[in-house]
Scaffold this active site. Structure first.
Site, PDB file in Angstrom:
ATOM      1  CB  SER A   1      24.788   8.771  14.907  1.00 48.70           C
ATOM      2  OG  SER A   1      24.530   7.831  13.921  1.00 48.70           O
TER       3      SER A   1
ATOM      4  CG  HIS B   1      26.272  10.139   9.485  1.00 50.57           C
ATOM      5  ND1 HIS B   1      27.284   9.341   9.930  1.00 50.57           N
ATOM      6  CD2 HIS B   1      25.178   9.787  10.186  1.00 50.57           C
ATOM      7  CE1 HIS B   1      26.817   8.520  10.857  1.00 50.57           C
ATOM      8  NE2 HIS B   1      25.537   8.774  11.037  1.00 50.57           N
TER       9      HIS B   1
ATOM     10  CG  HIS C   1      24.845   3.585   8.674  1.00 51.26           C
ATOM     11  ND1 HIS C   1      25.043   4.908   8.342  1.00 51.26           N
ATOM     12  CD2 HIS C   1      25.224   3.454   9.962  1.00 51.26           C
ATOM     13  CE1 HIS C   1      25.520   5.551   9.407  1.00 51.26           C
ATOM     14  NE2 HIS C   1      25.646   4.697  10.401  1.00 51.26           N
TER      15      HIS C   1
ATOM     16  CE1 TYR D   1      20.770   4.369   8.061  1.00 49.17           C
ATOM     17  CE2 TYR D   1      21.708   2.901   9.705  1.00 49.17           C
ATOM     18  CZ  TYR D   1      21.529   4.175   9.184  1.00 49.17           C
ATOM     19  OH  TYR D   1      22.137   5.235   9.803  1.00 49.17           O
ATOM     20  CD  GLU D   2      23.748   5.714   4.765  1.00 49.41           C
ATOM     21  OE1 GLU D   2      23.796   6.805   4.167  1.00 49.41           O
ATOM     22  OE2 GLU D   2      24.708   5.256   5.401  1.00 49.41           O
TER      23      GLU D   2
ATOM     24  CB  ALA E   1      25.276   6.584  18.315  1.00 48.31           C
TER      25      ALA E   1
ATOM     26  CG  MET F   1      21.336   0.374  13.418  1.00 47.33           C
ATOM     27  SD  MET F   1      20.114   1.555  12.830  1.00 47.33           S
ATOM     28  CE  MET F   1      18.883   1.444  14.141  1.00 47.33           C
ATOM     29  CB  SER F   2      27.738   1.377  12.253  1.00 48.00           C
ATOM     30  OG  SER F   2      28.090   1.750  13.567  1.00 48.00           O
TER      31      SER F   2
ATOM     32  CG  ASN G   1      19.357   4.714  22.675  1.00 48.89           C
ATOM     33  OD1 ASN G   1      20.296   4.946  21.913  1.00 48.89           O
ATOM     34  ND2 ASN G   1      18.645   3.614  22.598  1.00 48.89           N
TER      35      ASN G   1
ATOM     36  CG  HIS H   1      18.298   9.678  14.093  1.00 51.75           C
ATOM     37  ND1 HIS H   1      19.425   8.915  14.290  1.00 51.75           N
ATOM     38  CD2 HIS H   1      18.647  10.643  13.196  1.00 51.75           C
ATOM     39  CE1 HIS H   1      20.415   9.389  13.537  1.00 51.75           C
ATOM     40  NE2 HIS H   1      19.972  10.432  12.878  1.00 51.75           N
TER      41      HIS H   1
HETATM   42  N1  HPA Z   1      19.607   0.502  18.668  1.00 53.58           N
HETATM   43  C1  HPA Z   1      20.293   0.405  17.510  1.00 53.58           C
HETATM   44  N2  HPA Z   1      21.121   1.336  17.091  1.00 53.58           N
HETATM   45  C2  HPA Z   1      21.311   2.404  17.868  1.00 53.58           C
HETATM   46  C3  HPA Z   1      20.642   2.568  19.084  1.00 53.58           C
HETATM   47  C4  HPA Z   1      19.741   1.559  19.503  1.00 53.58           C
HETATM   48  O1  HPA Z   1      19.091   1.642  20.572  1.00 53.58           O
HETATM   49  N3  HPA Z   1      21.057   3.752  19.614  1.00 53.58           N
HETATM   50  C5  HPA Z   1      21.950   4.265  18.738  1.00 53.58           C
HETATM   51  N4  HPA Z   1      22.109   3.458  17.683  1.00 53.58           N
END
Ligand code: HPA
Length: 280
Positions: free
Chosen positions: A33, A64, A86, A88-89, A116, A217-218, A241, A255
Site C-alpha cells: 500500500s 494498488h 489481500h 480481505y478482498e 505497510a 494484512m498481507s 502508523n 487508510h
Molecule cells: N494494522 C493492520 N494493517 C495495517 C496497519 C495497521 O495498523 N497499518 C498498515 N497496515
C-alpha cells in the site's frame, strides 16, 4: 475463480508473460500500500495489466495499481507487482499467492516483499522501516493457509520448514546496505491479520504480547509460498502508523494515513532496495 491451481495453470500465466518480455526476471518484487511509485524507477519496463494475464486475480483496493512491471532495477532483472492481493478482498490464499508461483516459473529465485504495517513495538515510530526477521501467520495458523490442498511437488515439499523463511543472507545484505547509505532500519516480527478492520486496542495489546513488532494484512502467504518454492526472501515493512493500544487514545488509524506515510517513505525505501538489488 478456482481456489486451487494446477502446475499447468501457473504455466499458462507464465507463458503469457514470457511471450512479452525479452529477459526472464531473477527477482520478484511485491509493492505494498502506497509503495507503488517504486515501480516507476524500473527501466526498460514492460507493463502488463493483471486483467490481461490468464487466471490472474484483479486488484480492488485504492492505492494498488494492478499491473506487473518487468524490467531493470539497479542492474537486476525484476518483475514487480504494482498492487497485490489481500484476503480481505475475498481472494483465497491460493489466489493471493498465484503471482509468486508464476514468477517462480518465470525463473525468479528471489522475492522482495514490501508492505505497510502498524507499529506495535513501542520503540517504533511512524515513518520507520522494519526489516522482517520472522512472521506470525495468524491467518494461516487458523486454517487459511496458501499450501492447503494437493501439494504441487514441482514447487516444494508437502511439509516445508519455515525456520529461515526470511533469508539470513539477504537480511545481512540489507543491514549492510542500510548502514552504508545511512538509512536507519528497525528489525522485528511481522504479524498478519486478515483485515479489513484495523485492530481493536485489546487486539493491539494481545498482538504485542505474542512477540509481534508490527501488524499488517498481507505478506505471510506470499512469503510462505516463495519459501516453499525455494526462493530467497527479503521482507521490509513501512511503519505507516503506530497501532492504537488504549480506548481513550486521541489517535486513530486510517487508510489515508497509511497511504500518506507510505508515500513519504518511498524515496528512502527506493534507495535502500536499489542498494540491495545492486548487490544481488
Ligand atoms: N494494522 C493492520 N494493517 C495495517 C496497519 C495497521 O495498523 N497499518 C498498515 N497496515
Amino acid at each position: 475463480m478456482p481456489t486451487q491451481f494446477s502446475l499447468q495453470e501457473y504455466d499458462t500465466a507464465a507463458a503469457y508473460i514470457r511471450a512479452r518480455i525479452s529477459q526472464p526476471p531473477s527477482v520478484g518484487l511485491i509493492l505494498g500500500s502506497g509503495l507503488s511509485p517504486l515501480a516507476e524507477a524500473i527501466e526498460q519496463a514492460v507493463r502488463i495489466p493483471y486483467a490481461d494475464i490468464p487466471l490472474f486475480p484483479l486488484s480492488t483496493v485504492e492505492g494498488h495499481a494492478g499491473q506487473l512491471v518487468i524490467g531493470q532495477l539497479a542492474g537486476a532483472q525484476v518483475c514487480a507487482m504494482q498492487g497485490r492481493f489481500h484476503l480481505y478482498e475475498g481472494y483465497t490464499p491460493q489466489q493471493i499467492t498465484f503471482p509468486v508461483r508464476v514468477m517462480r516459473r518465470l525463473g525468479a529465485q528471489k522475492l522482495v516483499v514490501t508492505n505497510a504495517a502498524g507499529g506495535l513495538n513501542p520503540a517504533f515510530r511512524s515513518g520507520d522501516l522494519m526489516l522482517i526477521e520472522d512472521h506470525l501467520n495468524f491467518v494461516g495458523m487458523a486454517g487459511n493457509h496458501p499450501l492447503y490442498g494437493p501439494n504441487v511437488a514441482e514447487f516444494g515439499l508437502r511439509f516445508p520448514s519455515m525456520t529461515r523463511a526470511y533469508s539470513p543472507r539477504l537480511r545481512a545484505l540489507l543491514l549492510e546496505t542500510a548502514a552504508e547509505l545511512g538509512i536507519p532500519v528497525q528489525q522485528g516480527v511481522y504479524a498478519m491479520i486478515a483485515g479489513p478492520s484495523f485492530e481493536t486496542p485489546a487486539e493491539v495489546r494481545y498482538l504485542r504480547s505474542t512477540g509481534a513488532d508490527a501488524v499488517g494484512m498481507s505478506t505471510a502467504p506470499e512469503v510462505t509460498v516463495a519459501h516453499h518454492a525455494g526462493m530467497e526472501v527479503l521482507g521490509i515493512s513501512s511503519i505507516t502508523n503506530e497501532a492504537v493500544d488504549a480506548l481513550d487514545s486521541v489517535a486513530d488509524t486510517s487508510h489515508a494515513e497509511v497511504l500518506k506515510t507510505g508515500a513519504e517513505i518511498v524515496p528512502r525505501l527506493t534507495r535502500l532496495l536499489m542498494g540491495v538489488l545492486g548487490k544481488l
